[in-house]
Scaffold this motif. Structure first.
Motif, PDB file in Angstrom:
ATOM      1  N   ALA A  43     164.034  -7.910 -42.849  1.00 47.09           N
ATOM      2  CA  ALA A  43     164.430  -9.348 -43.350  1.00 47.09           C
ATOM      3  C   ALA A  43     163.678 -10.463 -42.736  1.00 47.09           C
ATOM      4  O   ALA A  43     163.305 -11.516 -43.612  1.00 47.09           O
ATOM      5  CB  ALA A  43     166.071  -9.517 -42.954  1.00 47.09           C
ATOM      6  N   ARG A  44     163.486 -10.652 -41.537  1.00 46.79           N
ATOM      7  CA  ARG A  44     162.755 -11.651 -40.856  1.00 46.79           C
ATOM      8  C   ARG A  44     161.418 -11.773 -41.392  1.00 46.79           C
ATOM      9  O   ARG A  44     160.822 -12.839 -41.544  1.00 46.79           O
ATOM     10  CB  ARG A  44     162.617 -11.549 -39.207  1.00 46.79           C
ATOM     11  CG  ARG A  44     163.930 -12.057 -38.706  1.00 46.79           C
ATOM     12  CD  ARG A  44     164.087 -12.421 -37.359  1.00 46.79           C
ATOM     13  NE  ARG A  44     165.116 -12.497 -36.735  1.00 46.79           N
ATOM     14  CZ  ARG A  44     165.300 -13.007 -35.592  1.00 46.79           C
ATOM     15  NH1 ARG A  44     164.347 -13.210 -34.918  1.00 46.79           N
ATOM     16  NH2 ARG A  44     166.870 -13.036 -35.099  1.00 46.79           N
ATOM     17  N   SER A  45     160.594 -10.646 -41.661  1.00 46.67           N
ATOM     18  CA  SER A  45     159.371 -10.646 -42.014  1.00 46.67           C
ATOM     19  C   SER A  45     159.363 -11.180 -43.402  1.00 46.67           C
ATOM     20  O   SER A  45     158.547 -11.813 -43.741  1.00 46.67           O
ATOM     21  CB  SER A  45     158.863  -9.127 -42.366  1.00 46.67           C
ATOM     22  OG  SER A  45     157.592  -9.015 -42.618  1.00 46.67           O
ATOM     23  N   GLN A  46     160.391 -10.755 -44.249  1.00 45.21           N
ATOM     24  CA  GLN A  46     160.115 -11.279 -45.706  1.00 45.21           C
ATOM     25  C   GLN A  46     160.352 -12.928 -45.589  1.00 45.21           C
ATOM     26  O   GLN A  46     159.817 -13.552 -46.299  1.00 45.21           O
ATOM     27  CB  GLN A  46     161.401 -10.692 -46.572  1.00 45.21           C
ATOM     28  CG  GLN A  46     161.075  -9.170 -46.941  1.00 45.21           C
ATOM     29  CD  GLN A  46     162.229  -8.536 -47.516  1.00 45.21           C
ATOM     30  OE1 GLN A  46     163.166  -9.218 -47.816  1.00 45.21           O
ATOM     31  NE2 GLN A  46     162.032  -7.182 -47.770  1.00 45.21           N
ATOM     32  N   LEU A  47     161.301 -13.297 -45.013  1.00 41.87           N
ATOM     33  CA  LEU A  47     161.520 -14.735 -44.656  1.00 41.87           C
ATOM     34  C   LEU A  47     160.255 -15.479 -44.243  1.00 41.87           C
ATOM     35  O   LEU A  47     159.957 -16.665 -44.636  1.00 41.87           O
ATOM     36  CB  LEU A  47     162.725 -14.998 -43.813  1.00 41.87           C
ATOM     37  CG  LEU A  47     163.127 -16.519 -43.791  1.00 41.87           C
ATOM     38  CD1 LEU A  47     163.658 -16.987 -44.926  1.00 41.87           C
ATOM     39  CD2 LEU A  47     164.331 -16.447 -42.820  1.00 41.87           C
ATOM     40  N   GLN A  48     159.483 -14.731 -43.353  1.00 39.51           N
ATOM     41  CA  GLN A  48     158.417 -15.651 -42.698  1.00 39.51           C
ATOM     42  C   GLN A  48     157.189 -15.547 -43.953  1.00 39.51           C
ATOM     43  O   GLN A  48     156.563 -16.497 -43.837  1.00 39.51           O
ATOM     44  CB  GLN A  48     157.788 -14.689 -41.551  1.00 39.51           C
ATOM     45  CG  GLN A  48     156.693 -15.343 -40.841  1.00 39.51           C
ATOM     46  CD  GLN A  48     157.041 -16.331 -40.252  1.00 39.51           C
ATOM     47  OE1 GLN A  48     158.242 -16.801 -39.869  1.00 39.51           O
ATOM     48  NE2 GLN A  48     156.044 -17.213 -39.941  1.00 39.51           N
ATOM     49  N   GLU A  49     157.349 -14.576 -44.627  1.00 42.32           N
ATOM     50  CA  GLU A  49     156.182 -14.822 -45.702  1.00 42.32           C
ATOM     51  C   GLU A  49     156.629 -15.489 -46.773  1.00 42.32           C
ATOM     52  O   GLU A  49     155.709 -16.251 -47.227  1.00 42.32           O
ATOM     53  CB  GLU A  49     156.181 -13.245 -46.461  1.00 42.32           C
ATOM     54  CG  GLU A  49     155.462 -12.038 -45.702  1.00 42.32           C
ATOM     55  CD  GLU A  49     155.650 -10.785 -46.228  1.00 42.32           C
ATOM     56  OE1 GLU A  49     156.106 -10.581 -47.447  1.00 42.32           O
ATOM     57  OE2 GLU A  49     155.344  -9.688 -45.806  1.00 42.32           O
ATOM     58  N   LEU A  50     157.742 -15.971 -46.978  1.00 42.68           N
ATOM     59  CA  LEU A  50     158.062 -16.903 -47.940  1.00 42.68           C
ATOM     60  C   LEU A  50     157.855 -18.399 -47.387  1.00 42.68           C
ATOM     61  O   LEU A  50     157.276 -19.058 -47.984  1.00 42.68           O
ATOM     62  CB  LEU A  50     159.723 -16.812 -48.214  1.00 42.68           C
ATOM     63  CG  LEU A  50     160.254 -17.869 -49.281  1.00 42.68           C
ATOM     64  CD1 LEU A  50     159.506 -17.777 -50.587  1.00 42.68           C
ATOM     65  CD2 LEU A  50     161.834 -17.577 -49.270  1.00 42.68           C
ATOM     66  N   ARG A  51     158.202 -18.440 -46.087  1.00 39.01           N
ATOM     67  CA  ARG A  51     157.774 -19.660 -45.179  1.00 39.01           C
ATOM     68  C   ARG A  51     156.372 -19.998 -45.353  1.00 39.01           C
ATOM     69  O   ARG A  51     155.886 -21.103 -45.411  1.00 39.01           O
ATOM     70  CB  ARG A  51     158.580 -19.631 -43.911  1.00 39.01           C
ATOM     71  CG  ARG A  51     159.806 -19.601 -43.779  1.00 39.01           C
ATOM     72  CD  ARG A  51     160.195 -19.472 -42.292  1.00 39.01           C
ATOM     73  NE  ARG A  51     161.576 -19.495 -42.176  1.00 39.01           N
ATOM     74  CZ  ARG A  51     162.452 -18.905 -41.229  1.00 39.01           C
ATOM     75  NH1 ARG A  51     161.550 -18.381 -40.221  1.00 39.01           N
ATOM     76  NH2 ARG A  51     163.628 -18.867 -41.223  1.00 39.01           N
ATOM     77  N   GLU A  52     155.595 -19.002 -45.116  1.00 41.07           N
ATOM     78  CA  GLU A  52     154.087 -19.054 -45.169  1.00 41.07           C
ATOM     79  C   GLU A  52     153.550 -19.817 -46.454  1.00 41.07           C
ATOM     80  O   GLU A  52     152.718 -20.595 -46.611  1.00 41.07           O
ATOM     81  CB  GLU A  52     153.526 -17.863 -44.748  1.00 41.07           C
ATOM     82  CG  GLU A  52     153.629 -17.675 -43.102  1.00 41.07           C
ATOM     83  CD  GLU A  52     153.082 -18.667 -42.359  1.00 41.07           C
ATOM     84  OE1 GLU A  52     152.153 -19.309 -42.613  1.00 41.07           O
ATOM     85  OE2 GLU A  52     153.575 -18.609 -41.231  1.00 41.07           O
ATOM     86  N   LYS A  53     154.085 -19.178 -47.565  1.00 47.57           N
ATOM     87  CA  LYS A  53     153.950 -19.762 -48.925  1.00 47.57           C
ATOM     88  C   LYS A  53     154.324 -21.115 -49.074  1.00 47.57           C
ATOM     89  O   LYS A  53     153.522 -21.882 -50.000  1.00 47.57           O
ATOM     90  CB  LYS A  53     154.502 -18.606 -49.800  1.00 47.57           C
ATOM     91  CG  LYS A  53     154.228 -17.261 -49.869  1.00 47.57           C
ATOM     92  CD  LYS A  53     154.516 -16.413 -51.197  1.00 47.57           C
ATOM     93  CE  LYS A  53     154.286 -15.213 -50.976  1.00 47.57           C
ATOM     94  NZ  LYS A  53     154.827 -14.098 -52.321  1.00 47.57           N
ATOM     95  N   LEU A  54     155.340 -21.317 -48.313  1.00 44.94           N
ATOM     96  CA  LEU A  54     155.845 -22.635 -48.797  1.00 44.94           C
ATOM     97  C   LEU A  54     155.428 -23.764 -47.729  1.00 44.94           C
ATOM     98  O   LEU A  54     155.814 -24.901 -48.093  1.00 44.94           O
ATOM     99  CB  LEU A  54     157.366 -22.940 -48.661  1.00 44.94           C
ATOM    100  CG  LEU A  54     157.945 -21.858 -50.057  1.00 44.94           C
ATOM    101  CD1 LEU A  54     159.735 -21.777 -49.465  1.00 44.94           C
ATOM    102  CD2 LEU A  54     157.764 -22.492 -51.222  1.00 44.94           C
ATOM    103  N   ARG A  55     154.532 -23.086 -46.660  1.00 48.04           N
ATOM    104  CA  ARG A  55     154.175 -24.059 -45.739  1.00 48.04           C
ATOM    105  C   ARG A  55     153.323 -25.365 -46.307  1.00 48.04           C
ATOM    106  O   ARG A  55     153.838 -26.258 -45.591  1.00 48.04           O
ATOM    107  CB  ARG A  55     153.422 -23.072 -44.872  1.00 48.04           C
ATOM    108  CG  ARG A  55     153.108 -23.834 -43.557  1.00 48.04           C
ATOM    109  CD  ARG A  55     152.375 -23.149 -42.673  1.00 48.04           C
ATOM    110  NE  ARG A  55     151.883 -23.865 -41.411  1.00 48.04           N
ATOM    111  CZ  ARG A  55     152.517 -23.571 -40.103  1.00 48.04           C
ATOM    112  NH1 ARG A  55     153.489 -23.070 -39.952  1.00 48.04           N
ATOM    113  NH2 ARG A  55     152.149 -24.495 -39.048  1.00 48.04           N
ATOM    114  N   PRO A  56     152.393 -25.255 -46.922  1.00 46.79           N
ATOM    115  CA  PRO A  56     151.621 -26.335 -47.373  1.00 46.79           C
ATOM    116  C   PRO A  56     152.410 -27.462 -47.731  1.00 46.79           C
ATOM    117  O   PRO A  56     152.275 -28.791 -47.698  1.00 46.79           O
ATOM    118  CB  PRO A  56     150.695 -25.921 -48.466  1.00 46.79           C
ATOM    119  CG  PRO A  56     150.458 -24.313 -48.022  1.00 46.79           C
ATOM    120  CD  PRO A  56     151.736 -24.020 -47.603  1.00 46.79           C
TER     121      PRO A  56
END
Length: 554
Positions: A183-196
């Motif tokens: 669950a945390r890995s999926q959330l982290q991937e989503l955050r990285e996409k939205l990071r910029p």
């Protein structure tokens, strides 16, 4: 002052209750004492004061973490040591040392006459690992830590050949850990996409938008509703912050330790995103005020945000309240004296009193303490909400770390310091776990999160356009800002006087800008600049060229 044992800490699971029995329950029994020391002094490398552990060597503290047949560490100690140990060593190294201590104790039990207690010891080890994986699951994202975990669980299952109770508990623990990591890995991937998008703080306007563009009052005119939606956003963002994230505030400041637990500062995205949200909200408030053309409407906007901040205070959302007050105290807003003269500032004065920085924000801390007490005695989710000013919370952790040393003169770890850091982080984490009781309004939240905001320069331009500069300093600032305005924008408007109206949609400007030959193309709609583009032209064959009807020489 320090974190006391309480029901909110992880408890012994039902799986182990039949294994541990009354004398092996996972609790420290009155007759067992503390491992390694008494109430008034020290034994070995652990020092106690009034029954509380205050210092010890790192090795002794690690041994104090590992259960024995007749001892199980206090759960507040488990949380505090697992949290603070990452300042001195990465989690996988600590786990490896725990595994070594387990092997040593297991060998002693196997060599002794009481082999029957081996199963009880194994159950306690699994319970310790269970509490670790639940409190800090991200520690096990590291392959080394996961390998150490498998090695320890493999050893403790060797004594569970009869009914497989320990194996069952390990299987449940492992499954829960893997689900949490996924669950945390999926959330982290989503955050990285939205990071910029987060780093850029959303779309930032450099010029004022068309007057017809919707403002916050066109989306929500009820201060209470807006305060509730802000609380929704706050709780959603703060829930992604974990204890180990906050501990990096300490571990990354420690110049004596080169280890980097759970990655470097690039892994602190949750902290960055939450801090960024505060800044965005402040700038949004300033933008909403400065973009209003009429003084009467600006006055209404200011009074609206004052009411929103007051509702945030009543809810216990101090972070949004501080962000709103900060936005209204930004220079472009604060200088609007004619506008402020029409505002009923009594309520605003009360809010500023609560956020008065004197005496280390004494008034705010008193209000926070009251909200905390209300939360502890609450019967409903609404009364449980406590969202502190995050920047001040981080500041408290920072100074607590800087003022008190990690090590005492005798070489012991100053565990008294880490008790207090742990207490504050544990209290913060309790607040973040409250479920927001307010109904979510996607339209309002979408506006709050995506509405364009002015850059700092644009805020000043809008402010000076609303109320002209009054003193020499403001006049100098206005001249500087006027000079900094892109000359392309000025020439775009000049072109409108020379071109037919049907050709206003596309205008090209070519010339020397700051000494370089550039092309500039702008799109205008009904006199409003929609977009511009500057680019270096290709090398021309001749240095002499004549502008066509869509080009103006600069």
């Amino acid at each position: 002052m320090f974190l006391e044992p309480q029901e909110t800490m992880p408890q012994t699971s039902v799986v182990f209750s039949s294994i541990l029995g009354p004398s092996c329950s996972g609790q420290v029994q009155p007759g067992m004492g503390e491992r390694g020391g008494g109430a008034g002094g020290g034994s070995g490398d652990l020092i106690f004061q009034d029954g509380r552990l205050i210092s010890g060597s790192l090795e002794a503290l690690m041994e104090h973490l590992v259960p024995t047949v007749d001892y199980y560490p206090d759960r507040t100690y488990i949380f505090t040591f697992l949290l603070s140990s990452r300042v001195f060593m990465p989690p996988h190294d600590l786990l490896a040392r725990v595994g070594q201590i387990c092997v040593e104790q297991r060998q002693q039990l196997e060599a002794g006459p009481e082999k029957a207690k081996l199963k009880c010891f194994s159950a306690k080890i699994v319970q310790l690992l269970k509490e670790w994986t639940e409190a800090f699951p991200y520690d096990f994202q590291d392959e080394k830590a996961m390998a150490e975990l498998k090695a320890i669980t493999h050893r403790v299952t060797q004594c569970d050949e009869e009914n497989g109770t320990v194996k069952k508990a390990i299987a449940q623990m492992t499954q829960s850990l893997l689900l949490s990591l996924a669950a945390r890995s999926q959330l982290q991937e989503l955050r990285e996409k939205l990071r910029p998008l987060a780093v850029d703080k959303g779309p930032i306007l450099k010029t004022k938008p068309p007057a017809a563009q919707k403002d916050i009052l066109g989306v929500c005119c009820d201060p209470l509703v807006l305060a509730q939606q802000l609380t929704h956003i706050e709780l959603d963002r703060v829930s992604s912050i974990h204890p180990e994230d906050l501990m990096q505030i300490v571990s990354h400041m420690d110049s004596l330790d080169n280890h980097r637990c759970r990655g470097d500062l690039t892994k602190t995205y949750s902290l960055e995103a939450y801090d960024n949200w505060f800044n965005c909200l402040s700038m949004l408030v300033a933008t909403e005020v400065c973009r209003v053309v009429k003084k009467k409407h600006r006055t209404r906007m200011l009074e609206f945000f004052i009411d929103v901040a007051r509702e945030c205070f009543n809810i216990g959302n101090f972070n949004s309240m501080m962000a709103i007050i900060s936005g209204m105290n930004l220079s472009p807003v604060a200088r609007l004296k004619k506008t402020w003269s029409k505002v009923k500032t009594a309520k605003f004065d009360v809010l500023e009193h609560h956020m008065d920085p004197s005496s280390n924000f004494c008034n705010y801390r008193t209000a926070l303490q009251g909200a905390t007490q209300r939360s502890q005695m609450a019967n409903s989710s609404r009364e449980k909400i406590v969202i502190p000013v995050f920047n001040l919370f981080v500041k408290d952790i920072y100074f607590l770390h800087k003022i008190h040393t990690n090590h005492l003169p005798n070489g012991h770890i100053n565990f008294k310091k880490f008790w207090e850091i742990s207490r504050q982080i544990h209290e913060f984490m309790t607040w973040t776990q409250v479920e927001c009781p307010f109904e979510k309004d996607k339209k309002i939240q979408s506006y709050l999160l995506t509405a364009p905001i002015y850059s700092e320069e644009a805020l000043f331009v809008a402010s000076f356009e609303s109320e002209g500069p009054e003193n020499h300093m403001e006049k100098d600032s206005w001249k500087t800002l006027s000079f900094a305005v892109c000359p392309v924008c000025l020439f775009m408007k000049m072109c409108l006087y020379f071109l037919p109206e049907d050709q206003h949609s596309q205008v090209g400007v070519r010339g020397l800008i700051h000494g370089f030959r550039l092309d500039a193309h702008a799109v205008l709609l009904r006199g409003q600049l929609i977009s511009t583009a500057l680019f270096m032209p290709e090398v021309e064959k001749t240095r002499n060229w004549s502008p066509n009807h869509n080009e103006v020489t600069m």
